[in-house]
Design a protein around this motif. Structure first.
Motif, PDB file in Angstrom:
ATOM      1  N   ASP A 236       0.677  -1.332   0.372  1.00 47.80           N
ATOM      2  CA  ASP A 236      -0.339   0.169   0.380  1.00 47.80           C
ATOM      3  C   ASP A 236       0.999   1.505  -0.117  1.00 47.80           C
ATOM      4  O   ASP A 236       0.132   2.601  -0.029  1.00 47.80           O
ATOM      5  CB  ASP A 236      -1.361   0.109   1.449  1.00 47.80           C
ATOM      6  N   LYS A 237       2.447   1.060  -0.391  1.00 53.41           N
ATOM      7  CA  LYS A 237       2.827   2.475  -0.033  1.00 53.41           C
ATOM      8  C   LYS A 237       2.889   2.852  -1.885  1.00 53.41           C
ATOM      9  O   LYS A 237       2.537   2.489  -2.955  1.00 53.41           O
ATOM     10  CB  LYS A 237       4.491   2.061  -0.136  1.00 53.41           C
ATOM     11  N   ARG A 256       1.892  -2.757  -8.894  1.00 50.94           N
ATOM     12  CA  ARG A 256       0.260  -2.006  -9.091  1.00 50.94           C
ATOM     13  C   ARG A 256      -0.516  -3.270  -7.865  1.00 50.94           C
ATOM     14  O   ARG A 256      -1.320  -2.685  -6.998  1.00 50.94           O
ATOM     15  CB  ARG A 256      -0.816  -1.821  -9.874  1.00 50.94           C
ATOM     16  N   ASP A 257       0.590  -4.309  -7.753  1.00 53.44           N
ATOM     17  CA  ASP A 257      -0.204  -5.655  -6.997  1.00 53.44           C
ATOM     18  C   ASP A 257       0.402  -5.224  -5.609  1.00 53.44           C
ATOM     19  O   ASP A 257      -0.390  -5.826  -4.419  1.00 53.44           O
ATOM     20  CB  ASP A 257      -0.036  -7.196  -7.610  1.00 53.44           C
ATOM     21  N   VAL A 258       1.295  -4.189  -5.564  1.00 47.53           N
ATOM     22  CA  VAL A 258       1.454  -3.809  -4.813  1.00 47.53           C
ATOM     23  C   VAL A 258       1.409  -2.959  -3.533  1.00 47.53           C
ATOM     24  O   VAL A 258       0.737  -3.067  -2.076  1.00 47.53           O
ATOM     25  CB  VAL A 258       3.036  -3.753  -4.220  1.00 47.53           C
ATOM     26  N   GLY A 259       1.231  -2.232  -4.509  1.00 45.99           N
ATOM     27  CA  GLY A 259       0.740  -0.306  -3.660  1.00 45.99           C
ATOM     28  C   GLY A 259       0.017   0.583  -5.012  1.00 45.99           C
ATOM     29  O   GLY A 259      -0.422  -0.102  -6.197  1.00 45.99           O
ATOM     30  N   SER A 260       0.531   1.330  -4.791  1.00 50.21           N
ATOM     31  CA  SER A 260       0.020   2.538  -5.744  1.00 50.21           C
ATOM     32  C   SER A 260       1.280   3.085  -6.638  1.00 50.21           C
ATOM     33  O   SER A 260       2.195   2.809  -6.226  1.00 50.21           O
ATOM     34  CB  SER A 260      -0.477   3.969  -5.344  1.00 50.21           C
ATOM     35  N   GLN A 290       5.107  13.148  -5.296  1.00 41.18           N
ATOM     36  CA  GLN A 290       5.252  13.098  -4.150  1.00 41.18           C
ATOM     37  C   GLN A 290       5.139  11.203  -3.073  1.00 41.18           C
ATOM     38  O   GLN A 290       4.054  10.986  -2.690  1.00 41.18           O
ATOM     39  CB  GLN A 290       3.752  13.942  -3.205  1.00 41.18           C
ATOM     40  N   SER A 291       5.914  10.467  -4.067  1.00 44.19           N
ATOM     41  CA  SER A 291       5.778   8.960  -3.801  1.00 44.19           C
ATOM     42  C   SER A 291       7.481   8.501  -2.649  1.00 44.19           C
ATOM     43  O   SER A 291       7.661   9.293  -2.309  1.00 44.19           O
ATOM     44  CB  SER A 291       6.315   8.498  -4.846  1.00 44.19           C
ATOM     45  N   GLU A 292       6.769   7.219  -1.805  1.00 45.18           N
ATOM     46  CA  GLU A 292       7.570   7.389  -1.228  1.00 45.18           C
ATOM     47  C   GLU A 292       8.793   6.563  -1.111  1.00 45.18           C
ATOM     48  O   GLU A 292       9.817   6.286  -0.212  1.00 45.18           O
ATOM     49  CB  GLU A 292       6.803   6.419   0.055  1.00 45.18           C
ATOM     50  N   PHE A 293       8.424   5.865  -2.062  1.00 46.85           N
ATOM     51  CA  PHE A 293       9.686   4.845  -3.211  1.00 46.85           C
ATOM     52  C   PHE A 293      10.011   5.386  -3.860  1.00 46.85           C
ATOM     53  O   PHE A 293       9.110   5.221  -4.846  1.00 46.85           O
ATOM     54  CB  PHE A 293       9.840   3.301  -2.888  1.00 46.85           C
TER      55      PHE A 293
END
Length: 342
Positions: A236-237, A256-260, A290-293
């Motif tokens: 969900d990251k 997308r199966d992991v997060g956005s 503004q992504s986390e990774f």
């Protein structure tokens, strides 16, 4: 579909057919290596998952104690003569090619060779050392080299329309080419619907053995620290993706199966040689998202790493290959070439 290109596709397919007929009848000669040769190839122009399958085979063969070499073409790379891949060379990925360097790094017990001509590179490899087996990457259409096992990979996520012959589709030759295959592998089965998988299998000639493989992203490695995070830890990251691969759509779907996934993620042409300007643009777009990774592929990581001022910003998604059904069957088939004859 680009129906207006169909006449050109027909002409292309006829030329390929004539070439194959000349080889089949022995009109054009081919080189026979002194050791068994396994070709891992496909019908389409890239993106089927050959490199992960090659890596999968290498790990099993070296674990069993076999001495294996890999031969690849120095595609969009600087090497203009057959040579051994030295991963310590500066800008190794640019000189030898991204996929050969990736395989060499992931399999230190394996000798990887590249060159502009696969059969000449196999000849060179055999003159440099002795091996139990040579795996030729993307060798199905390279008829100048004889092989003991022809493995052809089909991508379960590739639309059937894309299997039309170039330039209408992405295929180097028509479905009839599968008659030359000894073994057919279908990859990314877990990413495709049952209907699409059945439609693809219907194209395979009767009597051909077919193996199925699933591809998953499970581990993410930091390019700066080497630290690893699991898929569950990143659930969900939000991710900003960077890639230069043939099928970025599949990479995006898996992420997308992991997060956005950020809408402004950057995808370059397959085998793109990254520059400092690219890195600067990547950082700018990442901050905007503004992504986390920032996540890239392992294939891209071998090219990006030497250019990054802050490699700890980037994470490489590690692809896990799982053999479905009869586990160990692929190794079983290849290892039959290595058993001494009585």
């Amino acid at each position: 579909m680009k129906f207006y290109l169909r006449p050109f596709s027909f002409f292309y397919d006829q030329v390929v057919g004539v070439k194959n007929a000349l080889y089949d009848r022995g009109v054009i000669g081919s080189y026979k290596a002194p050791v068994p040769v396994v070709s891992i190839g496909n019908l389409t122009v890239g993106g089927t998952g050959k490199t992960p399958i090659t890596d999968f085979c290498l790990k099993q063969l070296t674990k069993a104690g076999f001495k294996v070499a890999v031969v690849s073409r120095s595609y969009r790379a600087q090497a203009n003569a057959p040579c051994f891949v030295d991963i310590k060379k500066e800008n190794a990925a640019a000189y030898y090619g991204d996929e050969p360097v990736l395989l060499a790094k992931a399999n230190p017990a394996v000798s990887v060779f590249v060159g502009p001509s696969k059969w000449r590179t196999v000849q060179y490899a055999c003159s440099e050392n002795s091996f139990d087996l040579i795996i030729v990457d993307d060798g199905f259409q390279h008829r100048r080299l004889q092989r003991n096992l022809n493995i052809v990979i089909l991508d379960a996520t590739e639309a059937l329309a894309n299997y039309e012959v170039l330039p209408e589709g992405r295929a180097r030759e028509s479905w009839s080419g599968l008659q030359r295959a000894d073994l057919v592998l279908i990859t990314k089965c877990n990413q495709a619907s049952n209907e699409d998988l059945a439609a693809l299998e219907a194209k395979i000639p009767e009597g051909k053995e077919v193996l199925h493989f699933a591809y998953d992203l499970q581990i993410f490695r930091n390019l700066g620290t080497g630290a690893e995070l699991t898929r569950d830890q990143l659930q969900d990251k939000k991710f900003f993706l960077v890639s230069a691969i043939a099928r970025p759509d599949v990479f995006e779907k898996m992420m997308r199966d992991v997060g956005s996934v950020a809408k402004n993620s950057l995808h370059f042409r397959d085998h793109h040689p990254y520059t400092a300007a690219d890195i600067e643009n990547i950082v700018i777009e990442y901050k905007k998202s503004q992504s986390e990774f920032v996540v890239t592929t392992e294939k891209d990581a071998v090219k990006l790493q030497s250019l990054l001022m802050r490699p700890e910003m980037f994470w490489a998604a590690s692809l896990q290959v799982t053999e479905l059904g009869h586990k160990g069957r692929l190794y079983e088939i290849i290892s039959q070439l290595l058993r001494p004859t009585v």
